[in-house]
Design a protein around this motif. Structure first.
Motif, PDB file in Angstrom:
ATOM      1  N   GLY A 280      79.608 -25.288  19.933  1.00 26.32           N
ATOM      2  CA  GLY A 280      78.393 -25.939  20.426  1.00 26.32           C
ATOM      3  C   GLY A 280      77.130 -25.119  20.243  1.00 26.32           C
TER       4      GLY A 280
ATOM      5  N   THR B 297      71.437 -25.116  18.764  1.00 31.08           N
ATOM      6  CA  THR B 297      71.523 -25.999  19.930  1.00 31.08           C
ATOM      7  C   THR B 297      70.849 -25.296  21.113  1.00 31.08           C
TER       8      THR B 297
ATOM      9  N   ARG C 288      74.373 -27.294  15.162  1.00 25.46           N
ATOM     10  CA  ARG C 288      74.665 -28.669  14.801  1.00 25.46           C
ATOM     11  C   ARG C 288      74.302 -28.846  13.328  1.00 25.46           C
TER      12      ARG C 288
END
Length: 132
Positions: free
Chosen positions: A64, A83, A67
Motif C-alpha cells: 500500500g 500513497t 499505486r
C-alpha cells in the motif's frame, strides 16, 4: 542515492521503522522523481537490475505504499505514485535524517553548517554525474 541510503541506515539506528530500507529506497526514488516514476526509473535510481526493481515495486504496491496508474500521455506506460501511507513513512524518515544531521552538527558554527551543506550538495551532484 547511495549517500542518502547510507545516512538513512546510520541515522535509523535505534529508530523503529515499519518498512525495510530497500522499500525506503524505492519511495525516495519516486519522491525524487516528483511522484511519477517508472520501474526503469527505480532501477536506475537504486542501481539495480530491472527484475529486482520490479520485485521491489511489486512489494511496495502490495504494502500500500505505491499505486500504479496509466500515464495520461501514453496509456501503454505505467507510472508509480506515492500513497498517503508512503508519504507518512517518508515524513518519518526525513525527520530522522534531519535529527541525525542536527545531532551530528550540534557543535558546529552556523558558518560550518552552511559550508557543509554547500559541499554536500556539490558532492551529491558530482557523484550522480560521475556514476551515470
Amino acid at each position: 542515492m547511495h549517500v542518502f541510503y547510507t545516512l538513512n541506515r546510520l541515522g535509523a539506528k535505534g529508530i523503529a521503522f515499519a518498512l525495510d530500507s530497500a522499500l525506503f529506497g524505492v519511495l525516495d526514488a519516486v519522491e525524487a522523481l516528483t511522484d511519477a516514476a517508472t520501474v526503469t526509473d527505480i532501477a536506475h535510481a537504486l542501481d539495480v537490475d530491472q527484475p529486482r526493481a520490479s520485485r521491489l515495486v511489486a512489494r511496495a504496491v502490495s504494502e500500500g505504499l505505491l499505486r500504479r496508474e496509466a500515464d495520461q500521455a501514453d496509456a501503454r506506460r505505467v507510472v508509480l505514485r506515492l500513497t498517503p501511507k508512503a508519504r507518512t513513512e517518508l515524513s518519518r524518515v526525513h525527520d530522522a535524517r534531519r535529527a541525525v544531521f542536527a545531532r551530528t552538527t550540534a557543535q558546529w558554527s552556523s558558518r560550518e553548517r552552511a559550508e557543509f551543506a554547500r559541499l554536500l550538495t556539490r558532492f551529491v551532484t558530482d557523484f550522480a554525474r560521475t556514476v551515470r
